[in-house]
Design a protein around this motif. Structure first.
Motif, short mmCIF file in Angstrom:
data_model
loop_
_atom_site.label_atom_id
_atom_site.label_comp_id
_atom_site.label_asym_id
_atom_site.label_seq_id
_atom_site.Cartn_x
_atom_site.Cartn_y
_atom_site.Cartn_z
N TRP A 181 0.85 -1.19 0.00
CA TRP A 181 0.00 0.00 0.00
C TRP A 181 0.89 1.23 0.00
N ARG A 182 0.81 2.02 -1.08
CA ARG A 182 1.60 3.25 -1.17
C ARG A 182 0.76 4.33 -1.84
N ASN A 183 0.83 5.52 -1.27
CA ASN A 183 0.13 6.68 -1.83
C ASN A 183 -1.35 6.40 -2.02
N ASP A 184 -1.95 5.71 -1.04
CA ASP A 184 -3.37 5.41 -1.04
C ASP A 184 -3.78 4.54 -2.22
N GLU A 185 -2.87 3.67 -2.67
CA GLU A 185 -3.15 2.78 -3.78
C GLU A 185 -2.54 1.40 -3.52
N LEU A 186 -3.18 0.37 -4.08
CA LEU A 186 -2.62 -0.97 -4.04
C LEU A 186 -1.53 -1.11 -5.09
N HIS A 187 -0.46 -1.81 -4.74
CA HIS A 187 0.61 -2.12 -5.68
C HIS A 187 0.85 -3.63 -5.61
N ILE A 188 0.73 -4.30 -6.76
CA ILE A 188 0.79 -5.75 -6.80
C ILE A 188 2.08 -6.19 -7.50
N ASP A 189 2.83 -7.05 -6.83
CA ASP A 189 4.03 -7.65 -7.41
C ASP A 189 3.76 -9.14 -7.56
N TYR A 190 3.44 -9.55 -8.77
CA TYR A 190 3.18 -10.96 -9.08
C TYR A 190 3.89 -11.26 -10.39
N GLN A 191 4.91 -12.09 -10.35
CA GLN A 191 5.76 -12.33 -11.51
C GLN A 191 5.44 -13.68 -12.14
N GLN A 192 5.08 -13.61 -13.41
CA GLN A 192 4.71 -14.82 -14.13
C GLN A 192 5.86 -15.81 -14.17
N ALA A 193 7.09 -15.32 -14.34
CA ALA A 193 8.24 -16.22 -14.48
C ALA A 193 8.48 -17.04 -13.22
N LYS A 194 8.01 -16.57 -12.09
CA LYS A 194 8.21 -17.30 -10.82
C LYS A 194 7.07 -18.26 -10.53
N ASN A 195 6.17 -18.46 -11.48
CA ASN A 195 5.05 -19.38 -11.33
C ASN A 195 5.02 -20.31 -12.54
N PRO A 196 5.77 -21.42 -12.50
CA PRO A 196 5.93 -22.30 -13.67
C PRO A 196 4.62 -22.86 -14.21
N ILE A 197 3.59 -22.97 -13.38
CA ILE A 197 2.34 -23.54 -13.86
C ILE A 197 1.76 -22.73 -15.01
N LEU A 198 2.02 -21.43 -15.04
CA LEU A 198 1.47 -20.59 -16.10
C LEU A 198 2.08 -20.95 -17.45
N ALA A 199 3.39 -21.15 -17.50
CA ALA A 199 4.04 -21.57 -18.75
C ALA A 199 3.54 -22.94 -19.18
N HIS A 200 3.26 -23.79 -18.21
CA HIS A 200 2.74 -25.12 -18.50
C HIS A 200 1.36 -25.03 -19.16
N ILE A 201 0.52 -24.12 -18.66
CA ILE A 201 -0.81 -23.95 -19.25
C ILE A 201 -0.71 -23.34 -20.65
N TYR A 202 0.18 -22.35 -20.83
CA TYR A 202 0.36 -21.76 -22.17
C TYR A 202 0.79 -22.84 -23.15
N HIS A 203 1.67 -23.74 -22.72
CA HIS A 203 2.12 -24.81 -23.62
C HIS A 203 0.94 -25.70 -23.99
N ALA A 204 0.08 -26.00 -23.05
CA ALA A 204 -1.10 -26.83 -23.34
C ALA A 204 -2.01 -26.13 -24.35
N PHE A 205 -2.16 -24.82 -24.22
CA PHE A 205 -2.96 -24.07 -25.18
C PHE A 205 -2.36 -24.14 -26.58
N ASP A 206 -1.03 -24.05 -26.66
CA ASP A 206 -0.37 -24.08 -27.97
C ASP A 206 -0.59 -25.41 -28.69
N LEU A 207 -0.73 -26.49 -27.90
CA LEU A 207 -0.96 -27.80 -28.51
C LEU A 207 -2.35 -27.90 -29.11
#
Length: 207
Positions: A181-207
């Motif tokens: 929480w900064r300057n009366d706003e939410l700030h979200i740090d969520y990195q796709q590269a640190k969550n391997p399941i997302l790349a796994h799902i993208y690969h399934a979509f490509d197939l």
């Protein structure tokens, strides 16, 4: 036919307000419509909730012995962070930690011909895995229902969407995001590269 999260033109779906709230109106429940909750302040005997009444364009305070927060992930976080920053709630050291996108990824699939219509039947067409893909993520297929209820939607999009499927890939991500929480706003740090399941799902979509 065409019953979706946007509603059901055939009136076969019941909304949660009529299912859960309406029966309790005769048992003492009071609903404050158009009241936006702004902050929560803990007091000795309960809580003081600051709200903005949009119908009267004025601020009000409500007193309660117990408060249940059910404003969705981001709005609940915003309410808790703001209340904490203003001193209304005590410090919550775990607030904002373990943020997750549930490992969900969405895609669109032109699965049928122009004569197919996937808007009929149940809103979801079921769960499946890909044959030949070890440890395939869970995939769900849904007809793009409710498009007839979207105003001003161009006719060509309405025609093409009926033969498309929405795909949802699901898996367990690492829940390693952080909300601050900064300057009366939410700030979200969520990195796709640190969550391997997302790349796994993208690969399934490509197939």
């Amino acid at each position: 036919t065409n019953n979706a999260f946007l509603g059901d033109a055939n009136s076969h779906k019941v909304t949660l307000d009529s299912l859960l709230l309406a029966p309790l109106l005769t048992k003492g429940l009071t609903v404050y419509a158009q009241h936006e909750c702004l902050t929560i302040h803990q007091q000795q005997t309960g809580y003081r909730v600051e709200v903005f009444d949009h119908s009267e364009q004025t601020y009000r305070f409500l007193l309660a012995k117990r408060v249940v927060i059910a404003a969705g992930t981001l709005n609940s976080l915003r309410l808790l962070f703001r209340s904490q920053a203003l001193g209304g709630l005590a410090h919550m050291p775990a607030l904002g930690k373990g943020f997750s996108g549930n490992g969900d990824v969405f895609a669109f699939w032109q699965a049928g011909s122009k004569d197919d219509d996937f808007r009929t039947g149940t809103p979801t067409l079921g769960r499946f895995k890909l044959r030949g893909l070890p440890d395939s993520p869970m995939l769900y297929a849904l007809g793009i229902n409710g498009i007839d209820q979207i105003p001003l939607l161009p006719a060509f999009l309405r025609r093409s969407a009926k033969s498309c499927l929405a795909l949802v890939g699901m898996g367990n991500d690492e829940a390693n995001g952080r909300v601050t929480w900064r300057n009366d706003e939410l700030h979200i740090d969520y990195q796709q590269a640190k969550n391997p399941i997302l790349a796994h799902i993208y690969h399934a979509f490509d197939l």
